[in-house]
Design a protein around this motif. Sequence first.
Motif, short mmCIF file in Angstrom:
data_model
loop_
_atom_site.label_atom_id
_atom_site.label_comp_id
_atom_site.label_asym_id
_atom_site.label_seq_id
_atom_site.Cartn_x
_atom_site.Cartn_y
_atom_site.Cartn_z
N LYS A 115 0.83 -1.21 0.00
CA LYS A 115 0.00 0.00 0.00
C LYS A 115 0.87 1.26 0.00
O LYS A 115 2.02 1.24 0.43
N GLU A 116 0.29 2.37 -0.46
CA GLU A 116 0.97 3.67 -0.40
C GLU A 116 1.16 4.07 1.06
O GLU A 116 0.21 4.04 1.86
N ILE A 117 2.38 4.44 1.45
CA ILE A 117 2.67 4.85 2.82
C ILE A 117 2.97 6.35 2.86
O ILE A 117 3.80 6.85 2.09
N ILE A 118 2.29 7.06 3.75
CA ILE A 118 2.61 8.47 4.01
C ILE A 118 3.15 8.54 5.44
O ILE A 118 2.43 8.37 6.42
N PHE A 119 4.47 8.73 5.54
CA PHE A 119 5.15 8.75 6.84
C PHE A 119 4.91 10.10 7.51
O PHE A 119 5.21 11.15 6.93
N THR A 120 4.36 10.08 8.70
CA THR A 120 3.92 11.31 9.36
C THR A 120 4.42 11.36 10.80
O THR A 120 4.29 10.39 11.56
N GLY A 121 5.02 12.49 11.17
CA GLY A 121 5.48 12.70 12.55
C GLY A 121 4.56 13.68 13.25
O GLY A 121 4.42 14.83 12.81
N ASN A 122 3.95 13.27 14.34
CA ASN A 122 2.99 14.10 15.08
C ASN A 122 3.65 14.78 16.28
O ASN A 122 4.76 14.45 16.68
N LYS A 123 2.90 15.73 16.84
CA LYS A 123 3.28 16.50 18.04
C LYS A 123 4.42 17.48 17.76
O LYS A 123 5.19 17.81 18.66
N TYR A 124 4.47 17.95 16.51
CA TYR A 124 5.43 18.99 16.12
C TYR A 124 4.78 20.34 16.40
O TYR A 124 4.34 21.06 15.51
N ASP A 125 4.70 20.69 17.69
CA ASP A 125 3.94 21.87 18.09
C ASP A 125 4.81 23.07 18.46
O ASP A 125 4.30 24.11 18.87
N ASP A 126 6.13 22.93 18.31
CA ASP A 126 7.03 24.05 18.61
C ASP A 126 8.28 23.89 17.75
O ASP A 126 9.08 22.97 17.98
N VAL A 127 8.44 24.76 16.77
CA VAL A 127 9.56 24.61 15.82
C VAL A 127 10.92 24.69 16.52
O VAL A 127 11.92 24.22 15.98
N LYS A 128 10.99 25.29 17.71
CA LYS A 128 12.25 25.41 18.44
C LYS A 128 12.43 24.26 19.43
O LYS A 128 13.42 24.22 20.17
N GLY A 129 11.48 23.34 19.46
CA GLY A 129 11.55 22.25 20.43
C GLY A 129 12.55 21.18 20.03
O GLY A 129 13.10 21.18 18.93
N ASP A 130 12.78 20.26 20.95
CA ASP A 130 13.67 19.13 20.69
C ASP A 130 12.86 17.96 20.13
O ASP A 130 11.91 17.51 20.77
#
Length: 438
Positions: A115-130
């Motif tokens: 199947k087509e996979i769309i790799f997604t990273g969640n909880k990116y709520d602060d661009v300056k975060g670690d």
Amino acid sequence: MNENIPRVAIIGKPNVGKSTLINRICKKGEAIVHKDPMITRDRKYYITDWNGKVFYLMDTGGIDLKSKQRMDMQIYLQTKKAIDESDIIIFMVDLKQPVSPMDEEIASLMRKTDKEIIFTGNKYDDVKGDFFIEDFLKFGFGYPIKISALHGTNTGDLLDEIVSKFKKDSIDIYKYEEEKVPAICILGKPNTGKSTLFNAIIGDERAIVDEIEGTTRDSIDSIVKINNKIYKFIDTAGMRRKKRKEEDLDYYSGLRTLRAIEKSDISLMLIDCSKEVTEQDVKIIETCIEKGSSICVIFNKIDITDRETIDNIINMFNLKLKFANYIPFLKISALEKKGIGNIIKMIDKLMIERKKEISDNMITGFFKKLDQETTGIFIKGKRFKIKFIRQVKSSPPVFLVYSNMDVKRKVNVIRYIENSIRDKFGFMGTPIYFKFKY
């Protein structure tokens, strides 16, 4: 379910934010979101659209492939079915946490699918975060699309990527028209056999069945064709007594169940006939009447209950339902699939009753004749008379009554009108509502 509409499954470990993304994309609080993991257990389908294209989103339970717990194994099987049914998979990870063994196991599973996979990273709520973005590159899916399902960051980019993978002949929102089919919800207290009945009717193990009370946390629906007719069945969480603690998971499950009743034409109220009838059973039926749903009471587990006990339970329920003696009863065994055909026949009958429309001349003439043949009702020495009556709505039926006095708060008069209509015109299993003018 329309086979021409693309299906997109969201896969990931527990508590990664799958249900939050569902709510963000669908713009509704459709999926239960809670701080505790493993809240979503069954696979659920939601219809939504983006840039004019319609698609199904499939929410799934968090996968724990190492666990030997029976519940975790059933959740995995439900998720595996979602993978098999999907056209596109959103593989979601938590960017705030380092790669876990569960992430690696799921990535290995994703690499085995075509199947087509769309790799997604969640909880990116602060661009300056670690974040641990680089760590996830070893999965071989490239850089994940960085989003915050909670705040909506970059979710538009994710949706653009999803829609770009649709086939050219996928259905356009302007050509899409949702099928108007009877909606039937299955209700009852926890552990009465609702999910077993749901699976027996739809012919698929969509809902997880377990002896643990409260296994179903959310409402699950399926559209099925039976005898060349289409129905939508909704399995619901067991309804408990209301709790004051509003953050309790049962509170949110209860809200979803109430929403399911409001959307349903018919409610199948399941009773475990091996146990005593409680006030909670009656409360659920009162809720259905209040929300305008037609009702059938179904006594389940006749395979493990003797006839005398079943008869006693039904007699007891009859006494408790004197206020709604128009509600029909059925006896079944969901586990052994006994009586399932009778349920479908009853649903068809209730839909006919629910949609029934009585002409102005017929119903007004009936009450004029009744007025001549009976003594009627007197209020403070004055006889109540109906000047004219009209059905203004069906599904459920609503009648506008013009009378010679104000009776909108007179319970005995309302009951007299309702009972007279039911004796003559039926409306089995369906609540009737009235509006009064004088």
